[in-house]
Design an enzyme around this catalytic site. Structure first.
Site, PDB file in Angstrom:
ATOM      1  N   ASN A   7       5.133  -2.553 -14.730  1.00 29.28           N
ATOM      2  CA  ASN A   7       4.348  -1.628 -13.919  1.00 29.28           C
ATOM      3  C   ASN A   7       4.840  -0.220 -14.228  1.00 29.28           C
ATOM      4  O   ASN A   7       5.963   0.137 -13.886  1.00 29.28           O
ATOM      5  CB  ASN A   7       4.533  -1.970 -12.436  1.00 29.28           C
ATOM      6  CG  ASN A   7       3.780  -1.035 -11.506  1.00 29.28           C
ATOM      7  OD1 ASN A   7       3.438   0.084 -11.858  1.00 29.28           O
ATOM      8  ND2 ASN A   7       3.540  -1.496 -10.287  1.00 29.28           N
ATOM      9  N   CYS A  33       0.064   5.351  -8.620  1.00 23.46           N
ATOM     10  CA  CYS A  33      -0.552   4.506  -9.641  1.00 23.46           C
ATOM     11  C   CYS A  33      -2.019   4.855  -9.900  1.00 23.46           C
ATOM     12  O   CYS A  33      -2.598   4.400 -10.894  1.00 23.46           O
ATOM     13  CB  CYS A  33      -0.426   3.043  -9.241  1.00 23.46           C
ATOM     14  SG  CYS A  33       1.272   2.568  -8.850  1.00 23.46           S
ATOM     15  N   HIS A  63      -5.118  -0.791 -12.691  1.00 17.27           N
ATOM     16  CA  HIS A  63      -3.691  -0.476 -12.762  1.00 17.27           C
ATOM     17  C   HIS A  63      -2.910  -1.767 -12.990  1.00 17.27           C
ATOM     18  O   HIS A  63      -3.148  -2.771 -12.324  1.00 17.27           O
ATOM     19  CB  HIS A  63      -3.241   0.204 -11.471  1.00 17.27           C
ATOM     20  CG  HIS A  63      -1.775   0.180 -11.245  1.00 17.27           C
ATOM     21  ND1 HIS A  63      -0.870   0.616 -12.195  1.00 17.27           N
ATOM     22  CD2 HIS A  63      -1.034  -0.247 -10.174  1.00 17.27           C
ATOM     23  CE1 HIS A  63       0.360   0.470 -11.723  1.00 17.27           C
ATOM     24  NE2 HIS A  63       0.287  -0.053 -10.510  1.00 17.27           N
TER      25      HIS A  63
END
Length: 319
Positions: free
Chosen positions: A274, A108, A244
């Protein structure tokens, strides 16, 4: 940064859809994550396809010339193949002749890590034009029988073009890694263990959500403070904080601990989920399109995730 583009697949996976797949419900998902829907790649659509589409979007919007790009960096944890790399696939797709390529695997934190590396390559003077892409097809690595993880992940890609100039827009950076905690978030490959501890080997994403949450809300605020202090800024100087898009509860906790108002964060998770290395470029592009992100804004990008790795960039938005 002279051009930007993004792409998400057409298929939408809603919380209602997930209710029919696992023991969950919309209210539970929204309360714990802030996610309402995510985009899912088609069966015959892979990471390289998303990269190509994001670059084509950039070309359509900015009239971007790619023939003189001299390096391509792709951040992804879900490549079509380990080799050839996704960056080599992009080079071939667009026929860029004299061009170096490399894939970045920093989960990420991947897109921000790739921007940091691109900046370093530009500063050497050897390279002058670098294409940076963050792309993921996480749905293909998601266990849809695990209700704690399948509610999280989606697919997408973002592309940015960086060019050397006399006055740089990247003002400062920060990195940190907590490798001793890496068994809390992983996807298996060749080995059946991490640091001697056995792991699941089905190639799907495995996450200890409680431990990752504790790590993120403790370490990210420290990193934000360290970066701003190092370069002489305060949280109130920021126009936008772009973490993120992992989980809205994490973002809220980080904001509370740093003093950055949640209203000054940019996230893509509500409608994209996500998307790991793609989450930050997707959030930036959404904010550009709706007019929130403007030239001259002071922006802090902060990637964090598998590794457990952190990568942050402070920049003056000039696109």
């Amino acid at each position: 940064m002279t051009a930007f583009g993004s792409y998400v697949p057409e298929r939408i996976l809603t919380n209602a859809d997930l209710e029919a797949m696992v023991d969950t419900n919309d209210e539970w998902i929204v309360q714990r994550t802030g996610i309402r829907e995510r985009r899912i790649a088609a069966d015959d659509q892979f990471c390289s396809d998303l990269c190509f589409a994001a670059v084509r979007d950039m070309q359509a919007r900015y009239g971007t010339e790619l023939s003189d790009v001299d390096f391509i960096l792709v951040a992804t944890t879900t490549p079509d193949t380990f080799f050839p790399s996704m960056s080599a696939r992009v080079q071939a797709e667009f026929g860029i002749a004299a061009c170096g390529t490399a894939d970045i695997q920093a989960a990420c934190a991947g897109f921000v890590s790739a921007l940091q590396l691109a900046n370093g390559l530009l500063l050497t003077g050897v390279h002058r034009k670098i294409l940076v892409i963050g792309a993921e097809t996480l749905s293909k690595a998601t266990d849809y029988e695990d209700r704690s993880t399948c509610i999280l992940f989606g697919d997408g890609a973002g592309a940015a073009l960086l060019e050397r100039s006399d006055e740089g827009a990247l003002l400062g950076s920060y990195v940190s890694t907590s490798g001793d905690r890496n068994a809390n978030l992983y996807r298996s490959s060749l080995s059946a263990s991490i640091d001697g501890k056995p792991i699941a080997t089905n190639g799907k994403i495995v996450q200890n959500g409680r431990e990752v949450y504790k790590w993120a809300v403790t370490n990210v605020p420290k990193g934000v403070s360290a970066l701003l202090e190092r370069y002489g800024y305060t949280p109130s100087d920021l126009d936008w904080f772009v973490p993120h898009s992992a989980n809205m509860r994490i973002i809220e906790s980080v904001c509370e601990r740093t003093g950055i108002p949640v209203e000054r964060t940019l996230a893509s998770l509500e409608t994209r989920g996500n998307t790991s290395a793609a989450s930050i470029p997707l959030a930036l592009d959404m904010a550009m399109k709706d007019g929130r992100l403007k030239n001259g804004d002071l922006v802090l990008l902060y990637g964090f995730g598998g590794g457990l790795t952190e990568a942050a960039l402070l920049l003056r938005w000039t696109l």
